[in-house]
Design an enzyme around this catalytic site. Structure first.
Site, mmCIF file in Angstrom:
data_model
loop_
_atom_site.group_PDB
_atom_site.id
_atom_site.type_symbol
_atom_site.label_atom_id
_atom_site.label_comp_id
_atom_site.label_asym_id
_atom_site.label_seq_id
_atom_site.Cartn_x
_atom_site.Cartn_y
_atom_site.Cartn_z
ATOM 1 N N HIS A 268 32.400 0.134 71.012
ATOM 2 C CA HIS A 268 33.655 0.877 70.773
ATOM 3 C C HIS A 268 34.284 0.325 69.497
ATOM 4 O O HIS A 268 34.447 -0.892 69.367
ATOM 5 C CB HIS A 268 34.619 0.701 71.952
ATOM 6 C CG HIS A 268 36.039 1.061 71.606
ATOM 7 N ND1 HIS A 268 36.399 2.310 71.130
ATOM 8 C CD2 HIS A 268 37.196 0.339 71.640
ATOM 9 C CE1 HIS A 268 37.694 2.335 70.903
ATOM 10 N NE2 HIS A 268 38.210 1.147 71.185
ATOM 11 N N TYR B 193 19.991 13.676 61.043
ATOM 12 C CA TYR B 193 20.110 12.321 61.601
ATOM 13 C C TYR B 193 21.268 12.247 62.592
ATOM 14 O O TYR B 193 21.177 11.592 63.628
ATOM 15 C CB TYR B 193 20.290 11.306 60.461
ATOM 16 C CG TYR B 193 19.951 9.898 60.884
ATOM 17 C CD1 TYR B 193 18.629 9.518 61.105
ATOM 18 C CD2 TYR B 193 20.953 8.945 61.062
ATOM 19 C CE1 TYR B 193 18.325 8.229 61.501
ATOM 20 C CE2 TYR B 193 20.648 7.657 61.451
ATOM 21 C CZ TYR B 193 19.329 7.307 61.669
ATOM 22 O OH TYR B 193 19.029 6.031 62.068
ATOM 23 N N HIS C 182 37.253 1.144 66.044
ATOM 24 C CA HIS C 182 38.346 1.936 65.482
ATOM 25 C C HIS C 182 37.952 2.297 64.043
ATOM 26 O O HIS C 182 38.682 2.004 63.105
ATOM 27 C CB HIS C 182 39.654 1.152 65.480
ATOM 28 C CG HIS C 182 40.215 0.870 66.838
ATOM 29 N ND1 HIS C 182 41.490 0.410 67.040
ATOM 30 C CD2 HIS C 182 39.667 1.002 68.076
ATOM 31 C CE1 HIS C 182 41.711 0.247 68.346
ATOM 32 N NE2 HIS C 182 40.604 0.591 68.995
HETATM 33 O O1 LIG Z 1 42.467 -0.091 71.234
HETATM 34 C C1 LIG Z 1 42.510 -1.105 71.953
HETATM 35 O O2 LIG Z 1 43.510 -1.815 72.128
HETATM 36 C C2 LIG Z 1 41.190 -1.525 72.587
HETATM 37 O O3 LIG Z 1 40.443 -0.387 72.905
HETATM 38 C C3 LIG Z 1 40.468 -2.308 71.558
HETATM 39 O O4 LIG Z 1 39.817 -1.735 70.704
HETATM 40 C C4 LIG Z 1 40.625 -3.782 71.514
HETATM 41 O O5 LIG Z 1 40.995 -4.290 72.768
HETATM 42 P P1 LIG Z 1 40.402 -5.680 73.271
HETATM 43 O O6 LIG Z 1 38.895 -5.522 73.272
HETATM 44 O O7 LIG Z 1 40.993 -5.891 74.622
HETATM 45 O O8 LIG Z 1 40.828 -6.699 72.260
HETATM 46 ZN ZN LIG Z 2 40.207 0.556 71.007
#
Ligand SMILES: O=C(O)[C@@H](O)C(=O)COP(=O)(O)O
Ligand SMILES: [Zn+2]
Length: 213
Positions: free
Chosen positions: A98, A125, A100
């Site tokens: 995950h 791709y 950002h």
């Molecule tokens: O967006 C958020 O706060 C979480 O999804 C994230 O990316 C970071 O959270 P932690 O992995 O708990 O630090």
């Molecule tokens: Zn996050």
């Protein structure tokens, strides 16, 4: 047992290497993002909460049982339940990433996207690595409702985009999840770059052909 221990050690090192690579290339900033892998016994190794992906310590990664119980290491990411939901729905998934990443987050904020499939099939791709990308409605980070909303899509999709937040991508291996996440980000960038231009995405027949291979 020894094989499992050496696998866990290797996975810890791999998570730290992948985290550093993603962070150093600006694919997530500060302490955003989280990574996990699932071991052969069903337990999971996850990045700790509030950790910078560029500065992970293999010894401090959290180890969780298959039911989500925290076994050792630092307190796991607040998205631990979300990662676990992805694994529950995808028996062959071995890793979840995950991020950002900026362009994917930007696309997740656009008003007029198709929530069933947010990005067009711009390249082969992308179709091969990601395929389709549903938008998960907004819930606060770490909210159990967010994890359940991901769970509702995860059976049919290995990649989803969290509205006003970022991508979550599973893969058979950590490398698969990493490369798919990177391809998703590059395609989001292309999509934004092409805004206002006439485009020629792949046709349904071309997409079908790629999916059959
Ligand atoms: O967006 C958020 O706060 C979480 O999804 C994230 O990316 C970071 O959270 P932690 O992995 O708990 O630090
Ligand atoms: Zn996050």
């Amino acid at each position: 047992m020894t094989a499992l221990v050496s696998m866990a050690t290797r996975m810890r090192d791999d998570i730290c290497a992948v985290g550093a690579s993603l962070f150093n290339r600006g694919l997530t900033a500060g302490s955003t993002g989280n990574i996990s892998v699932r071991l052969d016994d069903g337990s999971m190794i996850m990045t700790p909460t509030n950790a910078c992906l560029g500065e992970l310590d293999p010894e401090r990664l959290a180890h969780l049982a298959g039911d989500g119980t925290h076994l050792s290491g630092d307190k796991p990411t607040k998205e631990a339940f979300l990662h676990n939901c992805m694994y529950c729905e995808r028996p062959h998934a071995g890793a979840v990433v995950h991020l950002h990443s900026t362009h994917a987050v930007a696309v997740s904020i656009l008003a007029d996207n198709n929530p069933e499939d947010v990005l067009p099939p711009l390249t082969a791709y992308y179709v091969m690595r990601v395929g389709s990308l549903p938008l998960v409605p907004y819930f606060a980070p770490g909210d159990e409702a967010l994890a359940l909303a991901v769970k509702a899509k995860a059976g049919r999709h290995h990649a989803v985009l969290l509205a006003n937040h970022g991508p979550v991508v599973s893969g058979t291996t950590l490398r698969d999840a990493q490369y798919a996440t990177e391809e998703l980000e590059e395609t989001a960038r292309l999509h934004l770059l092409l805004d206002g231009h006439r485009t020629r995405p792949l046709t349904p027949a071309q997409v079908d052909h790629l999916r059959r291979r």
